[in-house]
Design an enzyme around this catalytic site. Structure first.
Site, PDB file in Angstrom:
ATOM      1  N   GLY A  13       0.792  -1.226   0.000  1.00 41.54           N
ATOM      2  CA  GLY A  13       0.000   0.000   0.000  1.00 41.54           C
ATOM      3  C   GLY A  13       0.823   1.274   0.000  1.00 41.54           C
ATOM      4  O   GLY A  13       0.348   2.315   0.455  1.00 41.54           O
ATOM      5  N   ASN A  15       1.444   3.038  -2.504  1.00 39.59           N
ATOM      6  CA  ASN A  15       0.711   3.989  -3.353  1.00 39.59           C
ATOM      7  C   ASN A  15      -0.541   4.515  -2.665  1.00 39.59           C
ATOM      8  O   ASN A  15      -0.901   5.680  -2.828  1.00 39.59           O
ATOM      9  CB  ASN A  15       0.394   3.354  -4.704  1.00 39.59           C
ATOM     10  CG  ASN A  15       1.628   3.288  -5.580  1.00 39.59           C
ATOM     11  OD1 ASN A  15       2.035   4.293  -6.157  1.00 39.59           O
ATOM     12  ND2 ASN A  15       2.263   2.125  -5.634  1.00 39.59           N
ATOM     13  N   MET A 100      -4.512  -6.971  -6.832  1.00 39.46           N
ATOM     14  CA  MET A 100      -4.232  -8.175  -7.602  1.00 39.46           C
ATOM     15  C   MET A 100      -5.503  -9.022  -7.739  1.00 39.46           C
ATOM     16  O   MET A 100      -5.605 -10.139  -7.235  1.00 39.46           O
ATOM     17  CB  MET A 100      -3.104  -8.973  -6.941  1.00 39.46           C
ATOM     18  CG  MET A 100      -1.810  -8.201  -6.836  1.00 39.46           C
ATOM     19  SD  MET A 100      -1.244  -7.566  -8.430  1.00 39.46           S
ATOM     20  CE  MET A 100       0.053  -6.442  -7.912  1.00 39.46           C
ATOM     21  N   HIS A 101      -6.467  -8.447  -8.391  1.00 36.87           N
ATOM     22  CA  HIS A 101      -7.702  -9.164  -8.734  1.00 36.87           C
ATOM     23  C   HIS A 101      -8.213  -8.555 -10.034  1.00 36.87           C
ATOM     24  O   HIS A 101      -8.273  -7.329 -10.154  1.00 36.87           O
ATOM     25  CB  HIS A 101      -8.758  -8.998  -7.620  1.00 36.87           C
ATOM     26  CG  HIS A 101     -10.122  -9.472  -8.029  1.00 36.87           C
ATOM     27  ND1 HIS A 101     -10.471 -10.800  -8.028  1.00 36.87           N
ATOM     28  CD2 HIS A 101     -11.215  -8.795  -8.480  1.00 36.87           C
ATOM     29  CE1 HIS A 101     -11.728 -10.926  -8.443  1.00 36.87           C
ATOM     30  NE2 HIS A 101     -12.199  -9.724  -8.731  1.00 36.87           N
ATOM     31  N   ASN A 117      -6.294   2.159 -12.841  1.00 37.78           N
ATOM     32  CA  ASN A 117      -5.314   1.162 -12.411  1.00 37.78           C
ATOM     33  C   ASN A 117      -3.907   1.719 -12.595  1.00 37.78           C
ATOM     34  O   ASN A 117      -3.636   2.463 -13.538  1.00 37.78           O
ATOM     35  CB  ASN A 117      -5.463  -0.109 -13.252  1.00 37.78           C
ATOM     36  CG  ASN A 117      -4.523  -1.220 -12.811  1.00 37.78           C
ATOM     37  OD1 ASN A 117      -4.443  -1.527 -11.615  1.00 37.78           O
ATOM     38  ND2 ASN A 117      -3.818  -1.820 -13.753  1.00 37.78           N
ATOM     39  N   HIS A 119       0.090   0.509 -13.064  1.00 37.02           N
ATOM     40  CA  HIS A 119       0.856  -0.684 -13.459  1.00 37.02           C
ATOM     41  C   HIS A 119       2.319  -0.304 -13.666  1.00 37.02           C
ATOM     42  O   HIS A 119       2.608   0.706 -14.318  1.00 37.02           O
ATOM     43  CB  HIS A 119       0.267  -1.283 -14.739  1.00 37.02           C
ATOM     44  CG  HIS A 119       0.903  -2.574 -15.115  1.00 37.02           C
ATOM     45  ND1 HIS A 119       0.869  -3.687 -14.296  1.00 37.02           N
ATOM     46  CD2 HIS A 119       1.635  -2.931 -16.211  1.00 37.02           C
ATOM     47  CE1 HIS A 119       1.527  -4.667 -14.875  1.00 37.02           C
ATOM     48  NE2 HIS A 119       2.008  -4.240 -16.027  1.00 37.02           N
ATOM     49  N   GLU A 189       6.013   6.009  -9.447  1.00 33.44           N
ATOM     50  CA  GLU A 189       4.584   5.692  -9.294  1.00 33.44           C
ATOM     51  C   GLU A 189       3.898   6.662  -8.338  1.00 33.44           C
ATOM     52  O   GLU A 189       2.817   7.174  -8.635  1.00 33.44           O
ATOM     53  CB  GLU A 189       4.412   4.276  -8.729  1.00 33.44           C
ATOM     54  CG  GLU A 189       4.674   3.179  -9.714  1.00 33.44           C
ATOM     55  CD  GLU A 189       4.311   1.802  -9.155  1.00 33.44           C
ATOM     56  OE1 GLU A 189       3.898   0.964  -9.944  1.00 33.44           O
ATOM     57  OE2 GLU A 189       4.451   1.565  -7.940  1.00 33.44           O
TER      58      GLU A 189
HETATM   59  C1  GAR Z   1       2.775  -1.259  -7.634  1.00 31.66           C
HETATM   60  O1  GAR Z   1       4.060  -1.350  -8.203  1.00 31.66           O
HETATM   61  C2  GAR Z   1       1.727  -1.327  -8.734  1.00 31.66           C
HETATM   62  O2  GAR Z   1       2.111  -0.679  -9.920  1.00 31.66           O
HETATM   63  C3  GAR Z   1       1.613  -2.824  -8.928  1.00 31.66           C
HETATM   64  O3  GAR Z   1       1.604  -3.314  -7.600  1.00 31.66           O
HETATM   65  C4  GAR Z   1       2.481  -2.517  -6.821  1.00 31.66           C
HETATM   66  C5  GAR Z   1       1.817  -2.192  -5.483  1.00 31.66           C
HETATM   67  O4  GAR Z   1       2.704  -1.531  -4.622  1.00 31.66           O
HETATM   68  N1  GAR Z   1       0.442  -3.171  -9.668  1.00 31.66           N
HETATM   69  C6  GAR Z   1       0.412  -4.155 -10.573  1.00 31.66           C
HETATM   70  O5  GAR Z   1       1.367  -4.885 -10.789  1.00 31.66           O
HETATM   71  C7  GAR Z   1      -0.892  -4.326 -11.312  1.00 31.66           C
HETATM   72  N2  GAR Z   1      -0.772  -5.297 -12.319  1.00 31.66           N
HETATM   73  P1  GAR Z   1       2.165  -0.861  -3.273  1.00 31.66           P
HETATM   74  O6  GAR Z   1       1.316  -1.921  -2.567  1.00 31.66           O
HETATM   75  O7  GAR Z   1       3.399  -0.530  -2.490  1.00 31.66           O
HETATM   76  O8  GAR Z   1       1.355   0.351  -3.660  1.00 31.66           O
END
Ligand code: GAR
Length: 204
Positions: A13, A15, A100-101, A117, A119, A189
């Site tokens: 989390g 982000n 992740m769903h 989203n 990525h 990000e």
């Molecule tokens: C992030 O890098 C995001 O871009 C990725 O999961 C991570 C979560 O990080 N998302 C994906 O891969 C979607 N396919 P966080 O939990 O530290 O925010």
């Protein structure tokens, strides 16, 4: 007007934290009204609690167990239940922050233009849950010298695919390790996600 965000997260989390911080310091004219996690150990739930934001744990497991021979039906039932709960929170935007769903159209058709989203790859490159590993493998085997980050709308069941709201290229340096690359991607990000959410809320 302060926008209402529902944030969905599976893991750390970081982000979500960037969004919570941006709401608190006024960078984002928004409020996180609900955090949903789908993994019991998701640290995102603790970040929500520390910020005084309600969070709920909504795993897929019970839905899978209810219809073990029909995974598609299980996803649709989960998505319908979650969509109803999220609709009750009256969101202006639903933010997948490391979620992740993969939603079915049962969920997405209820919130047109409302799901974004994040990525950790450029549009069209490395979809799925292991984008950073995949970019690192391409760096090691083929000398890939950059990857990136994107924010996109989620209109349908495409995986890490949909109208791109923003993307940023991130170089892979000669002295990078998998860990230093990941740290640099996360830094990008955190900034890009907050800025893009703000722009989208202002202009859509
Ligand atoms: C992030 O890098 C995001 O871009 C990725 O999961 C991570 C979560 O990080 N998302 C994906 O891969 C979607 N396919 P966080 O939990 O530290 O925010």
């Amino acid at each position: 007007m302060t926008s209402r965000l529902v944030v969905l997260a599976t893991g750390s989390g970081s982000n979500l934290q960037a969004i919570l911080d941006a709401c608190a310091d006024g960078t984002l004219e928004a409020e996180v009204v609900l955090v949903v996690v789908n993994r019991r150990t998701a640290y995102a739930a603790e970040r929500a609690a520390a910020a005084g934001v309600p969070s709920v744990y909504r795993p897929m497991g019970p839905f899978r167990e209810a219809v073990p021979d029909d995974p598609r039906r299980a996803r649709e039932r989960y998505d319908a239940a979650l969509a109803a709960e999220i609709a009750d929170a009256r969101p202006d935007l639903i933010v997948q922050a490391g979620w992740m769903h993969l939603f079915t159209s049962t969920f997405l058709d209820r919130f047109p233009g409302m799901v974004v989203n994040l990525h950790p790859a450029l549009p069209g490159a490395f979809p799925g849950a292991h984008a950073i590993d995949d970019a690192w493998a391409a760096h090691e085997t083929d000398g890939l010298d950059h990857t990136g980050v994107m924010v996109h709308l989620v209109p349908d069941e495409g995986v890490d695919d949909g109208p791109v709201l923003a993307s940023q290229r991130v170089p892979i340096m000669v002295d990078d390790t998998r860990e230093t690359l990941e740290a640099r991607l996360h830094e990008v990000e955190h900034e890009l996600f907050v800025a893009t959410i703000g722009d989208y809320l202002r202009t859509r």
